[in-house]
Design an enzyme around this catalytic site. Structure first.
Site, PDB file in Angstrom:
ATOM      1  N   LEU A  85       0.843  -1.198   0.000  1.00  0.00           N
ATOM      2  CA  LEU A  85       0.000   0.000   0.000  1.00  0.00           C
ATOM      3  C   LEU A  85       0.885   1.257   0.000  1.00  0.00           C
ATOM      4  O   LEU A  85       0.731   2.143  -0.854  1.00  0.00           O
ATOM      5  CB  LEU A  85      -0.915   0.001   1.236  1.00  0.00           C
ATOM      6  N   GLU A  96       1.162   0.552   9.982  1.00  0.00           N
ATOM      7  CA  GLU A  96      -0.291   0.369  10.152  1.00  0.00           C
ATOM      8  C   GLU A  96      -0.947   1.630  10.711  1.00  0.00           C
ATOM      9  O   GLU A  96      -1.902   1.555  11.476  1.00  0.00           O
ATOM     10  CB  GLU A  96      -0.577  -0.802  11.102  1.00  0.00           C
TER      11      GLU A  96
END
Ligand code: TGC
Ligand code: FAD
Length: 393
Positions: A139, A372
């Site tokens: 990502l 994260e």
């Protein structure tokens, strides 16, 4: 040479009484695995900044890859408390070991399960669950970390396949992965997930070196240079940023438990050391300043354990919100990083050596508090949730 692993779990509020016999059995199984297979080797692998490749199969056999994935696809079919306990025990050993499992289960298997076609599920999930294949999740990009919506990786339609260009940065497991779930924009600018396989022409995974943190986890880049990706490798059932963010919610949940595992290890080590080490004719544990540190540690661990357990119940009931998961991740990382720092001080000079796990945990937690979603981003997620006002941009 690292000390023997003598870990004893703190349970100040008898949280064990809230667990089922199955939960306790799962926790003991993973704890014993960590004591037998991880603790004896992890320090040397960390010093060499080497990923212990053999753990991939071991974690698969232990059921740590996709524990909540249905059994028909090779997963464990377990509940979220079991998943959390597994991540707690793995990270008690080392954050990099838990990272490997988090990425595989929550960031690679979960998107295939939640957004994939039946053929994709059949093809990839059993091999990922068993550890035959290792996966990674792309990502973040070199210029787009906290703001993944601004990503520039993109793909264009070319008949029976699409052509992918761009790059991803800081990708856990990348150097050893067989498959990569990659997020990129289609020609309409909508984010979609693609499954890449090692060996596709134009797809490379250079290793990122010189990390002082998470040294047993391999981190790399993903580079896409006109990669031809068959259309059947596109995840058909999601479009938009909610696709990757939905995966992050699952992984952040595991990190909330994992970081508490690292904190428990630091506390347990410091408690034992403080009772054995004598200065000024008395054990360190007899000095009020050291007792204060230990008392705060066990208090914060207990609060985080209770938060995790409650979050696990909400996850099992499908009632947990992403914002609740975000708070638990942020809280666990913050208390764990503080506990690691205080525990290191209790050990004095010995605390900086590899004889004890604390310095390794302390360094690892710098990554865990960053990936994260950083600590700041998670504060802003809570801020948005309670005020209704977005302060990201
Ligand atoms: P925003 O407009 O808020 O949201 C876009 C859409 O996504 C939905 N959504 C979520 N869905 C599920 N779970 C979540 N946690 C979600 N958060 C948001 C949202 O409802 C919306 O849906 P829709 O239907 O309206 O389109 O997006 P934004 O662009 O404003 O960004 C918000 C922000 C900053 C919070 C988000 O982008 C973010 O979380 N940034 C942090 C990036 C991040 O965490 N990256 C992690 C990369 S992976 C990684 O680090 C792996 S480490 C692995 C390891 O080794 O363990
Ligand atoms: P930036 O986004 O540049 O942020 C830098 C600083 O600015 C931070 O302190 C941040 O909190 C702050 N900041 C940013 N925006 C704001 C704002 N709006 N308001 C206030 N402060 C702000 N990514 C993957 O996709 N897959 C992986 O497997 C993966 N594994 C990783 C493994 C490791 C070891 C590491 C270190 C990272 C990994 N990441 C992975 C990337 C990770 O998710 C990003 O590092 C993280 O999201 C932060 O992005 P960034 O590093 O670009 O920092």
């Amino acid at each position: 040479m690292a000390q023997a692993d003598l870990f004893q779990s703190p349970d100040y509020f008898k949280i064990d009484d809230l667990l089922t016999d199955e939960h306790k059995l799962i926790r003991e199984t993973v704890r014993n695995y960590v004591k037998k297979e991880i603790s004896p080797i992890v320090e040397e692998f960390a010093q060499r900044a080497e990923f212990p490749v053999k753990i991939t199969k071991q974690l698969g056999e232990l059921g740590c890859f996709g524990p909540t994935v249905p059994q028909e696809y090779g997963g464990g079919g377990l509940d979220y408390i079991s998943y959390g306990l597994m991540m707690q025990e793995l990270e008690r050993g080392d954050s990099g070991i838990r990272s490997t499992a988090s990425v595989q289960g929550s960031l690679v298997m979960y998107p295939i399960l939640a957004y994939g076609s039946e053929e994709q599920k059949q093809k990839y999930l059993p091999k990922l669950a068993s550890g035959e294949w290792l996966g990674c999740f792309g990502l973040t990009e070199p210029d787009h970390g906290s703001d993944p919506a601004a990503m520039i990786s993109n793909f264009k339609d070319a008949g029976d396949h699409v052509v992918l260009n761009g790059s991803k940065m800081w990708i856990s497991n990348a150097p050893f992965s067989h498959v990569a779930v990659v997020w990129a924009k289609n020609e309409q600018g909508k984010i979609q997930g693609l499954i890449l396989e090692r060996g596709m022409e134009g797809f490379s995974t250079p290793t990122i070196h010189n990390k002082w943190s998470l040294r047993v986890s391999a981190t790399g880049e993903l580079v896409f240079d006109n990669v031809k990706v068959p259309k059947e490798n596109i995840l058909p059932n999601v479009r938009g940023l909610k696709g990757p963010l939905g995966c992050l919610t699952k992984a952040r949940y595991g990190i909330a438990w994992g970081a508490v595992g690292a904190a428990m290890d630091c506390y347990d080590t410091a408690l034992r050391y403080s009772k054995e080490r004598v200065q000024f004719g008395k054990p360190l544990a007899s000095f009020q300043l050291q007792q204060r540190k230990l008392a705060i540690m066990v208090t914060e661990i207990t609060k985080a354990q209770l938060l995790n357990w409650r979050l696990g119940v909400l996850m099992n009931e499908n009632k947990a919100t992403p914002e609740q998961v975000s708070m638990a991740k942020r809280n666990a990382c913050e208390i764990a990083a503080n506990i690691a720092r205080d525990a290191r001080q209790i050990l004095g000079g010995m605390g900086i050596t590899g004889e004890y796990s604390i310095m390794r945990h302390m360094m690892n937690l710098e990554s865990v508090i960053t990936y994260e979603g950083t600590h700041d981003i998670h504060l802003l997620i809570t801020g948005h949730d309670i005020t209704g006002i977005k302060a990201f941009s």
